[in-house]
Scaffold this motif. Structure first.
Motif, mmCIF file in Angstrom:
data_model
loop_
_atom_site.group_PDB
_atom_site.id
_atom_site.type_symbol
_atom_site.label_atom_id
_atom_site.label_comp_id
_atom_site.label_asym_id
_atom_site.label_seq_id
_atom_site.Cartn_x
_atom_site.Cartn_y
_atom_site.Cartn_z
ATOM 1 N N ARG A 75 0.820 -1.218 0.000
ATOM 2 C CA ARG A 75 0.000 0.000 0.000
ATOM 3 C C ARG A 75 0.848 1.261 0.000
ATOM 4 N NH1 ARG A 75 -4.233 -0.070 4.766
ATOM 5 N NH2 ARG A 75 -2.386 -0.670 5.969
ATOM 6 N N MET A 76 2.149 1.122 0.174
ATOM 7 C CA MET A 76 3.034 2.283 0.300
ATOM 8 C C MET A 76 3.272 2.924 -1.065
ATOM 9 S SD MET A 76 4.673 3.905 2.715
ATOM 10 C CE MET A 76 5.756 5.355 2.649
ATOM 11 N N PRO A 77 3.148 4.264 -1.154
ATOM 12 C CA PRO A 77 3.486 4.954 -2.406
ATOM 13 C C PRO A 77 4.992 4.862 -2.686
ATOM 14 C CG PRO A 77 2.268 6.375 -0.881
ATOM 15 C CD PRO A 77 2.703 5.175 -0.108
ATOM 16 N N ALA A 78 5.393 5.374 -3.830
ATOM 17 C CA ALA A 78 6.820 5.480 -4.122
ATOM 18 C C ALA A 78 7.479 6.361 -3.059
ATOM 19 C CB ALA A 78 7.035 6.071 -5.509
ATOM 20 N N VAL A 79 8.755 6.064 -2.760
ATOM 21 C CA VAL A 79 9.451 6.731 -1.651
ATOM 22 C C VAL A 79 10.787 7.296 -2.114
ATOM 23 C CG1 VAL A 79 10.538 6.396 0.598
ATOM 24 C CG2 VAL A 79 8.403 5.228 0.076
ATOM 25 N N ILE A 80 11.061 8.513 -1.688
ATOM 26 C CA ILE A 80 12.420 9.068 -1.720
ATOM 27 C C ILE A 80 12.813 9.275 -0.271
ATOM 28 C CG2 ILE A 80 13.907 11.011 -2.368
ATOM 29 C CD1 ILE A 80 12.039 11.548 -4.704
ATOM 30 N N PHE A 81 13.861 8.604 0.173
ATOM 31 C CA PHE A 81 14.292 8.740 1.563
ATOM 32 C C PHE A 81 15.118 10.008 1.749
ATOM 33 C CE2 PHE A 81 13.640 4.111 1.506
ATOM 34 C CZ PHE A 81 12.836 3.994 2.614
ATOM 35 N N ILE A 82 14.860 10.698 2.848
ATOM 36 C CA ILE A 82 15.704 11.813 3.283
ATOM 37 C C ILE A 82 16.545 11.257 4.416
ATOM 38 C CG2 ILE A 82 15.745 14.179 4.138
ATOM 39 C CD1 ILE A 82 12.811 14.415 3.239
ATOM 40 N N THR A 83 17.846 11.243 4.240
ATOM 41 C CA THR A 83 18.674 10.505 5.187
ATOM 42 C C THR A 83 20.019 11.163 5.444
ATOM 43 O OG1 THR A 83 19.786 8.374 5.528
ATOM 44 C CG2 THR A 83 19.512 9.080 3.266
ATOM 45 N N ALA A 84 20.503 10.972 6.656
ATOM 46 C CA ALA A 84 21.877 11.352 6.993
ATOM 47 C C ALA A 84 22.689 10.096 7.240
ATOM 48 C CB ALA A 84 21.903 12.246 8.228
ATOM 49 N N TYR A 85 22.185 8.933 6.755
ATOM 50 C CA TYR A 85 22.865 7.670 6.970
ATOM 51 C C TYR A 85 24.182 7.625 6.216
ATOM 52 C CZ TYR A 85 19.384 4.962 9.540
ATOM 53 O OH TYR A 85 18.554 4.462 10.504
#
Length: 252
Positions: A75-85
């Motif tokens: 059910r999750m839409p497309a994702v762009i992660f915002i990360t400091a990893y």
């Protein structure tokens, strides 16, 4: 061109504002909302049905991965992660065809990421996107954090988990005690506990996690509690409800 319905999720208001301003300068994007927590993000995704979510990995109440697990990859839409990893985690995102923005990022990098997301949304069915997210969750499921990223203003500091003596809860934050240094991390103790190797880090109090390699002695106190003596001379008390966990440490 159909407008791309975008939801922004980040616990830092200035970052959300910067993303909104950048998004408004790209044709065909409709920002349908902003969320400052994982809990609000889950509600917004289920009610607003965005096509794309810019999702912060580390938030005070939960992680971006927790949001995906709660919604469900299907059910999750497309994702762009915002990360400091660190680079290791970023490679995991790339391998599973999920894009990322590494803090701090500029407008050019943001535009490139949006363009790639549009292509992926156009080229992949929902089932294809779900498989990518399932693969990402699986790749992160059994890998313990080797270092943590601490934001200090515009500076990002990398702290190896092996350098941590113990960790204390501070409301929706945690304090990392590393020798003479202390760091404040925007994450709950329970969330961080799930990212640490349980063979090395043990919850001994509702507000405390200890690096077991730092323990040099354990002293029994009253009512089933203990005092732990660490290598650096620090003494930490345990909680009554963690009596069994401490006894397991004592008996190996």
């Amino acid at each position: 061109m159909n407008k791309l319905r975008l939801l922004i999720v980040d616990d830092e208001p200035l970052i959300r504002k910067g993303i909104r301003n950048a998004a408004c300068r790209i044709e065909g994007i409709e920002v349908i909302g902003e969320c400052g927590s994982g809990t609000d993000a889950i509600q917004a995704i289920l009610s607003e049905h965005p096509a794309l979510v810019l999702l912060d990995i580390q938030m005070p109440d939960c992680t971006g991965m927790d949001v995906i697990r709660e919604i469900g990859p299907e059910r999750m839409p497309a994702v762009i992660f915002i990360t400091a990893y660190d680079e290791y985690a970023v490679k995991a995102f790339e391998l599973n065809a999920v894009d990322y923005l590494l803090k701090p990022f500029d407008e050019e990098r943001f535009s490139e990421s949006i363009a790639r997301a549009r292509e992926r949304i156009a080229d992949h069915s929902q089932a294809g996107l779900a498989k990518q997210l399932e693969a990402l969750l699986e790749s992160k499921a059994h890998k313990w954090a080797e270092r943590l990223v601490i934001r200090n203003g515009e500076r990002f500091e990398f702290v190896a988990t092996d350098a941590i003596d113990w960790i204390e809860s501070a409301n929706n934050y945690v304090e990392l005690y590393c020798g003479p240094k202390r760091y404040l991390l925007g994450e709950t103790l329970t969330s961080l506990e799930g990212r640490l190797n349980p063979a090395r880090f043990r919850r001994v109090h509702r507000c405390r996690i200890v690096n077991t390699s730092r323990i040099v002695a354990v002293h029994a106190l009253l009512s089933g509690t203990y005092e732990m003596e660490l290598r650096n001379g620090a003494r930490l008390t345990t909680g009554r409800q963690y009596k069994e966990a401490v006894q397991q440490l004592i008996h190996g």
